[in-house]
Design an enzyme around this catalytic site. Sequence first.
Site, PDB file in Angstrom:
ATOM      1  N   CYS A  70      56.753  17.148 -48.775  1.00 20.68           N
ATOM      2  CA  CYS A  70      56.991  17.559 -50.155  1.00 20.68           C
ATOM      3  C   CYS A  70      58.499  17.664 -50.377  1.00 20.68           C
ATOM      4  O   CYS A  70      59.163  18.497 -49.743  1.00 20.68           O
ATOM      5  CB  CYS A  70      56.328  18.914 -50.390  1.00 20.68           C
ATOM      6  SG  CYS A  70      56.716  19.614 -51.998  1.00 20.68           S
ATOM      7  N   CYS A 178      59.378  12.023 -54.813  1.00 15.63           N
ATOM      8  CA  CYS A 178      58.257  12.968 -54.803  1.00 15.63           C
ATOM      9  C   CYS A 178      57.121  12.242 -54.101  1.00 15.63           C
ATOM     10  O   CYS A 178      56.848  11.065 -54.403  1.00 15.63           O
ATOM     11  CB  CYS A 178      57.843  13.327 -56.232  1.00 15.63           C
ATOM     12  SG  CYS A 178      56.285  14.255 -56.308  1.00 15.63           S
TER      13      CYS A 178
HETATM   14  N1  DGL Z   1      54.622  16.102 -53.727  1.00 17.90           N
HETATM   15  C1  DGL Z   1      55.609  17.116 -53.851  1.00 17.90           C
HETATM   16  C2  DGL Z   1      57.011  16.574 -53.869  1.00 17.90           C
HETATM   17  O1  DGL Z   1      57.263  15.638 -53.167  1.00 17.90           O
HETATM   18  C3  DGL Z   1      55.301  18.224 -54.852  1.00 17.90           C
HETATM   19  C4  DGL Z   1      55.027  17.821 -56.233  1.00 17.90           C
HETATM   20  C5  DGL Z   1      54.634  18.989 -57.107  1.00 17.90           C
HETATM   21  O2  DGL Z   1      53.686  19.710 -56.753  1.00 17.90           O
HETATM   22  O3  DGL Z   1      55.277  19.188 -58.144  1.00 17.90           O
HETATM   23  O4  DGL Z   1      57.891  17.082 -54.507  1.00 17.90           O
END
Ligand code: DGL
Length: 256
Positions: A70, A178
Amino acid sequence: MTIGIIDSGLGGYSIFHALHQAYPSAAFYFLADQKNAPYGNKTALEIQNIATKNIQWFIDHGIHEIVIACNTMNAVALPVLKERFPTVVFHEVVEPTLEQIPNDTKSLLVVATKLTIQSEIYTKALRQRFPRMKIHASVLPELVSMVEGMRSQADMQAYIEQELSQESLHADALILGCTHYPLARPAFNHVFKQNIYDSIQVMVDQFKDKKLVEGEVKCFTTKDAIYAHIQVKELFQSDVDFTKIEVDHETDPRCQ
Ligand code: DGL
């Protein structure tokens, strides 16, 4: 030792999925904190609190090596996590993603959540590495919810087109900053014709020279186990059972 993988949901699942395919006998626990998705629209303090509780959950399950699948958690909570859990080995996602960018890239667009863009984790590192590069950074605040809601690629394409400037869409390279965004890859491919870089393969490569312990693979969600099962069946053709867990996300005193 089992390796933990954490994200707010399906983005982390795509990294877990790729890791599990590459290392099929390795032991992984994947936690999708879907109750708190999207992380990117919360505050940094909230994410530090949530991340602290989630890492503690892994430790309580004997897991001391964790993939931060994440970018948002990496951007706003990793320094705090390293301080709070000095014995845990963390695998971050931002640095390996950045390392893919070729030296001759003249202009680049990075798209990510609001918190990741606000943290400037990508832009600062890129400026340091490529002082002459023209860098565009854009937030796509609805895209994580669209991915989690399994919206069509056409809907996501329309949304991306509406949010991104024409100039940025002509950059030499695009970073999907993301882990949810590769699930909108067909939509991005329609609007961005140059090179696109995401985090999936680079995270798999992090483990290629390591001896991974064999063992159980388990998936957990903090929200709805049946819906998580449906999501991964639909999006990854995986028939994987999720277990719903309760993580106490009451504010940690250190995060007040
Ligand atoms: N998939 C995560 C990222 O790479 C989190 C996305 C989210 O929950 O806003 O930032």
